[in-house]
Design an enzyme around this catalytic site. Structure first.
Site, mmCIF file in Angstrom:
data_model
loop_
_atom_site.group_PDB
_atom_site.id
_atom_site.type_symbol
_atom_site.label_atom_id
_atom_site.label_comp_id
_atom_site.label_asym_id
_atom_site.label_seq_id
_atom_site.Cartn_x
_atom_site.Cartn_y
_atom_site.Cartn_z
ATOM 1 N N GLU B 62 -3.110 -5.381 4.091
ATOM 2 C CA GLU B 62 -2.517 -4.956 5.359
ATOM 3 C C GLU B 62 -3.246 -3.761 5.967
ATOM 4 O O GLU B 62 -3.412 -3.681 7.188
ATOM 5 C CB GLU B 62 -1.030 -4.631 5.166
ATOM 6 C CG GLU B 62 -0.118 -5.847 5.080
ATOM 7 C CD GLU B 62 -0.241 -6.638 3.782
ATOM 8 O OE1 GLU B 62 -0.838 -6.111 2.821
ATOM 9 O OE2 GLU B 62 0.247 -7.779 3.717
ATOM 10 N N HIS B 129 12.086 -9.468 2.328
ATOM 11 C CA HIS B 129 11.658 -10.425 3.348
ATOM 12 C C HIS B 129 12.670 -10.452 4.499
ATOM 13 O O HIS B 129 12.829 -11.465 5.161
ATOM 14 C CB HIS B 129 11.528 -11.834 2.758
ATOM 15 C CG HIS B 129 10.388 -11.996 1.800
ATOM 16 N ND1 HIS B 129 10.441 -11.556 0.504
ATOM 17 C CD2 HIS B 129 9.157 -12.542 1.949
ATOM 18 C CE1 HIS B 129 9.300 -11.842 -0.098
ATOM 19 N NE2 HIS B 129 8.504 -12.427 0.747
HETATM 20 C C1 LIG Z 1 1.434 -6.693 0.331
HETATM 21 C C2 LIG Z 1 1.852 -8.115 0.555
HETATM 22 N N1 LIG Z 1 1.341 -8.820 1.575
HETATM 23 C C3 LIG Z 1 1.722 -10.090 1.802
HETATM 24 C C4 LIG Z 1 2.636 -10.707 0.992
HETATM 25 C C5 LIG Z 1 3.092 -12.152 1.275
HETATM 26 N N2 LIG Z 1 2.710 -13.032 0.168
HETATM 27 C C6 LIG Z 1 3.569 -13.344 -0.823
HETATM 28 S S1 LIG Z 1 2.873 -14.277 -2.045
HETATM 29 C C7 LIG Z 1 1.403 -14.345 -1.186
HETATM 30 C C8 LIG Z 1 0.244 -15.075 -1.800
HETATM 31 C C9 LIG Z 1 -0.041 -14.508 -3.161
HETATM 32 O O1 LIG Z 1 -1.152 -15.137 -3.725
HETATM 33 P P1 LIG Z 1 -1.599 -14.800 -5.207
HETATM 34 O O2 LIG Z 1 -1.621 -13.325 -5.421
HETATM 35 O O3 LIG Z 1 -2.870 -15.543 -5.458
HETATM 36 O O4 LIG Z 1 -0.414 -15.372 -6.116
HETATM 37 P P2 LIG Z 1 0.033 -16.887 -6.358
HETATM 38 O O5 LIG Z 1 1.109 -17.186 -5.381
HETATM 39 O O6 LIG Z 1 -1.173 -17.749 -6.170
HETATM 40 O O7 LIG Z 1 0.526 -16.907 -7.756
HETATM 41 C C10 LIG Z 1 1.482 -13.626 0.006
HETATM 42 C C11 LIG Z 1 0.387 -13.483 0.992
HETATM 43 C C12 LIG Z 1 3.171 -9.934 -0.054
HETATM 44 N N3 LIG Z 1 4.086 -10.435 -0.892
HETATM 45 N N4 LIG Z 1 2.753 -8.660 -0.256
#
Ligand SMILES: Cc1ncc(C[n+]2csc(CCOP(=O)(O)OP(=O)(O)O)c2C)c(N)n1
Ligand SMILES: Cc1ncc(C[n+]2csc(CCOP(=O)(O)OP(=O)(O)O)c2C)c(N)n1
Ligand SMILES: [Mg+2]
Ligand SMILES: [Mg+2]
Lengths: 334, 327, 327, 334
Positions: B62, B129
């Site tokens: 962000e 959220h």
């Molecule tokens: C700081 C932040 N930005 C955006 C999000 C929204 N978000 C939740 S899960 C996700 C994807 C996460 O991907 P990854 O770390 O690869 O985990 P996976 O779901 O693949 O296990 C996003 C963008 C968040 N939770 N925290």
């Protein structure tokens, strides 16, 4: 010139037009003397709060300032007065800035080092360490969309490399292949905190591989090495856009600010770097190469000193902004 | 002009589409906003229409996203950054408060960025959220905040936010995305920032609201008219910074009784600002103390039973209005 | 008990020393707080006295510092984190709002962290070393906020903050560090959180203030007494969340005229909360509308001329009080 | 077992008490079936919002859960139901959590995956990616001050590795030599975003050198390899405290949440990982090693299924918390 160089470096240095070295030396001297003038004003109580200078680190900024092209963008930090001066700021502008004069680059609204003129491609920093790297990356992305082959250079300290912002911006720039050179000026200390308590890797440039980018090191006190290194990188990423990390080892020769007696720095370290003063090193090398002699150097110094003292006098004769302007310009007019 | 019904989400989508089409300097980026179309499918199709150069995905960062937008904006571009959820902006508030918000004042350089902040609770998003963070943004010098409640305003507010030369936080309410609909034509003009809109007029009391709460207030007003014959004015603020004090004061003058409704937290919330401002400048117009109806100072709970109690609804507003009128 | 004069800075220092001595679970960390003694030399000597294990320097990483504190606190420790300047917390507000502030509600696990936030302007810190961010913290559920104005309270508030099982933001005012002095004895008891203190009593009006503004208010009250014979009550809030509504209402009842003073920004600032709360619960006690005197919505300027105008001072308070009394 | 192992790995695997493999298999099956039950409840509309599962990634959590000691601390993320179950959470607890029941781990106050019981050493995550690494580091620092030889394990995704919080916490842990194992579960996607748009380094484990710590890789779908690797690291950092980074390659076999049709994932990739299902791989290897046979496995499955369906039934029979409790417990009592 110092003996640790590779043949390649020596050849590169020799290939540079000798006028460049005079520019480099002149700019280092100018920055040093501007900083010294700022310190005098600070001691005289003319400046609010403390003052922050880049004494001892001039070679790094100067290399960048001289290597840059007109469309390039720069994000200096608190040790880069030389970058400002090299990209078009005047000693008078600096004096007005530190004295909070209305005609200075921030009109007295911002503190002494937080200035920059966008028309020169120089971003005014915010204090939050690491926050400007992504800004300069975004600026360069915009310039490139506008058809300019701009590159960006962001400066950070060893301490700033611990911030989340540093990481996010490095990774972001790597993913988007933004041509920014991020220079870590490793001056061994972040305020009082030594490298040993700031990070545990051997060299900060070791971070480059984790971003999938190249990482280089250079002697931050050797203006010639800095220049050929920076110039080489900037030329290269201009045509083959990608970020590069460069660690320049150097030393802050004053306290964090003028209020700081920097007793935490071992005497020997200061002595070592005193002998490695970037201006001294450059001057010695240039004399050896017959690019400079004592009388020309004295004349250069005198001319610079005259300009600076005139600038200080001028700025001192002006007054701070009228309080009636306090609430103007918070928003840009639609 | 022929009319058609669109949702709030479509309103935002059409606003983005309009801007991307007419303003070549505009770009839209964020996590998963490209081919995927965003967590709410709000940006679906925009990358296909305008290309990867204009609409693109970023890594999860962000602060770098906002920093990049600031850099672009200072070079003449008009970046629109989507936060996947408003809640994640708190990892990088310094980029808004310090970097974007102070820049024009310090240097004279404009920073025309738009930060889209999908906000609000109501559907089990839980504490991370569902946040309503307008108070943080409204407290920041140099930052503007819009918060439309209706599809046509949502569309017009995108255009206004992108056109404005300042950093604008574009609050958009997730529960309104698909539940709020409106008949619109195809004329798109920028929303005048700082102008509220009176959605309903009556002389017994006024509700000042924004975002999803406008709809709750309208329901409450209709209910009260039916049940008690009370006539309620509902002011939809639309823009929170600047906010439209003139319209607020006019409604205060006309009714003498003011209820400010917000789904954000109470203490130091935006509702307090409106109350304080009315007190300062319209005290003599009041027949009763300005009342706030807000969420309590509690993390937004997940369970439906708890969240329903947490979030002000039409029923709560009706009760508060009745108390206020019978004060 | 023998009395001695200490500064506000010494008050904080002694509070820290007391806690480190009596509470083996307490630790103090931050940038340069160890051998160097911190940017303001406030922690000077503490590492020498208590060892590197108890008082230590960290890298520059506000989010990791706060996260580490949360982890320690959930395991029974009492970490105190110094931000070098309050301004830098905005890089990591999610750790306070989301991670610390929601944890007890979500899991029942207490998070007794103290975050020291050197705040406020007045000496040319400029836009990034002068911020007053109490509004952000007071808006966060699950978080407490203290803001002492006097050395003895500063000392007692450290003890209270560390003793409290919740996240406490300890606001400390940098201009008070060396300018504010008080006679104290060696008895140190925790400040009761949520209790204001009436610093001066009079029936013409009341000033509600906190931090450095308490001293400006006291000066203004003295001036007005001398110049106009007005008798002013000055309430020093000391604790901002929770705040002492009882004392505020009692003073409102006694005077009928309230001025809330804050050196933070106006829109959505803490002063609005106090105004709204008085309106809601003490409207009938008011002879005049509650007034706010705050900083304008402007980045904190560096130049003395500008900053002096920016920051409310005794003169501004006196003018506002006179207006209020003569309303 | 798959053939890519070194002799050393094979020897390590063989040296592990065979009862451990049964535990590992059982826990993977339990987690899988709990997740499947959650998906059923979600489809039935019993769950508010979406549901997030760890199907396909169980081996990673299970290795950690089985290798951990009672004093250890864990920071699971959204793919780690197996970690919760392996550290003491019950299927009933999970059902209560996803159904927001008052007797669940967060009493219905938090969303389906944001739970954790500190009495089991498990931190309830916050959604902000990367934010929990420093928390578990701080927790371990506290435990060690209290004389326990605890280590910590934090889980993050490939996407979370881009956050500033990841960087700050890694560097912080490295400087303070905190014994935390940070596992990046690289499942190739962060929501819809593939690795190629998330980072530009070859492997995320390349970041380790930039923190001055060791970095290891392991096959996240191979429970035996995961277990010996994780166990080895945890034992080692327990006595020689320091952080370690481990990248485990794996695949998320469902959408980001149940609302997501994950059409952005190429069919072949899913097919490949379908063949490399961690439970299948482990079962095949254990059968070959005569540690498991079909009837014992069926019995195990049946027993687990019975427990889970009983848990779901029980949780469904309960009701959500009373709204009157809404404002209770925001603060801890002094
Ligand atoms: C700081 C932040 N930005 C955006 C999000 C929204 N978000 C939740 S899960 C996700 C994807 C996460 O991907 P990854 O770390 O690869 O985990 P996976 O779901 O693949 O296990 C996003 C963008 C968040 N939770 N925290
Ligand atoms: C995010 C953030 N935290 C803390 C500070 C306070 N601070 C200002 S300069 C400084 C030290 C910076 O050290 P380094 O990056 O090495 O730069 P140097 O001063 O050595 O050039 C600190 C801690 C800050 N400006 N920003
Ligand atoms: Mg440094
Ligand atoms: Mg992933």
């Amino acid at each position: 010139m110092p003996g640790m160089w590779t043949l390649e470096t020596v050849q590169k240095v020799a290939a540079v037009d000798s006028a460049v070295w005079v520019d480099v030396l002149r700019l280092m001297v100018l920055a040093r003397k501007v900083d010294e003038q700022v310190i005098r004003l600070c001691r005289q109580g003319q400046i609010r709060g403390s003052s922050f200078t880049g004494i001892g680190q001039e070679a790094i900024s100067v290399a960048v300032a001289v290597a840059g092209e007109p469309d390039d963008l720069f994000a200096p930090c608190i040790r880069n007065v030389a970058l400002h001066l090299g990209r078009g700021e005047t000693p008078l502008g600096i004096m007005r800035q530190v004295l909070a004069r209305p005609d200075g680059p921030t009109g007295g609204r911002d503190g002494n080092i937080h200035h920059g003129r966008l028309e020169n491609g120089v971003y005014a920093m915010i204090s939050h360490l690491g926050a400007m790297i992504s800004v300069v990356a975004g600026g360069v992305m915009a310039k490139r969309r506008h058809g300019k082959d701009a590159v960006g250079v962001a400066f950070v300290g060893d301490g700033a490399s611990s911030t989340g912002d540093f990481h996010e911006a490095m990774n972001f720039a790597a993913v988007f292949k933004v041509p920014v050179l991020v220079i870590i000026e490793n001056n061994h200390y972040a305020y009082s905190t030594p490298n040993s308590r700031q990070f545990a890797c051997r060299h900060l440039v070791d971070r480059a591989v984790g971003y999938g980018i190249e990482g280089l090191s250079a002697d931050g006190n050797n203006a010639a090495e800095m220049y050929v290194t920076v110039r080489g990188i900037m030329d290269d990423i201009r045509t083959n856009p990608r970020p590069v990390l460069l660690e320049a080892e150097t030393m802050r020769m004053r306290g964090h600010g003028e209020h700081d007696d920097f007793k935490y720095v071992p005497e020997e370290l200061l002595l070592l770097y005193h002998r490695r003063d970037p201006i001294k090193l450059a001057l010695r090398a240039m004399k050896a190469a017959k690019l400079m002699d004592d009388s020309a150097f004295s004349a250069m110094e005198a001319e610079i000193e005259a300009e600076i003292s005139q600038a200080a006098k001028q700025a001192l004769s002006e007054t701070e902004p009228s309080p009636d302007t306090l609430t103007q310009g918070v928003y840009a007019d639609a | 002009m022929p009319m058609r019904e669109i949702t709030y989400l479509q309103g935002i989508h059409e606003g983005l589409q309009h801007v991307l089409e007419h303003d070549p300097e505009s770009v839209l980026f964020g996590q998963d906003v490209g081919a995927f179309g965003g967590a709410f499918k709000l940006t679906a199709g925009l990358q296909a229409e305008f290309g990867e150069h204009r609409v693109f995905d970023t890594p999860i960062c962000e602060s770098a996203m906002l920093g990049c937008a600031i850099g672009m904006a200072t070079q003449g571009m008009h970046p629109i950054v989507e936060m996947q959820f408003a809640d994640f902006i708190t990892t990088a508030l310094h980029q808004i408060l310090n970097n974007a918000g102070t820049r024009h004042y310090r240097t004279g350089n404009a920073v025309p960025i738009v930060v889209r902040a999908p906000s609000g609770g109501g559907s089990g998003g839980g504490p991370f959220h569902s946040e309503e963070l307008e108070t943080f943004f409204c407290h920041m010098p140099g930052v503007k905040v819009v918060y439309p409640a209706f599809p046509s305003d949502a569309r017009a507010a995108i255009v206004a936010a992108v056109t404005d030369p300042n950093p604008v936080i574009y609050m958009e309410n997730k529960t309104c995305y698909r539940s709020v609909k409106e008949q619109v034509d195809d004329r798109i003009a920028p929303l005048p920032l700082g102008k509220a809109r009176v959605r309903r007029r009556g002389e017994d009391a006024v509700v000042i609201a924004y975002g999803a709460m406008v709809h709750e207030a309208l329901r409450a007003a209709a209910e009260l008219q039916e049940s008690d014959g009370y006539e309620i004015t509902v002011v939809d603020l639309r823009s929170l910074k600047p906010y439209d004090l003139d319209t607020i004061l006019a409604a205060t003058a006309a009714t003498g009784r003011v209820l400010v409704v917000s789904e954000g937290w109470k203490t130091c919330g935006f509702a307090a600002e409106i109350s304080a401002a009315i007190t300062e400048t319209g005290f003599h117009l009041l027949d009763a103390p300005v009342q706030r109806l807000t969420a309590p100072d509690v993390p937004i709970p997940f369970a439906a039973t708890l969240e329903t109690r947490y979030r002000p609804g039409a029923g709560d507003i009706a009760v508060a209005l009745r108390d206020l009128i019978e004060f």
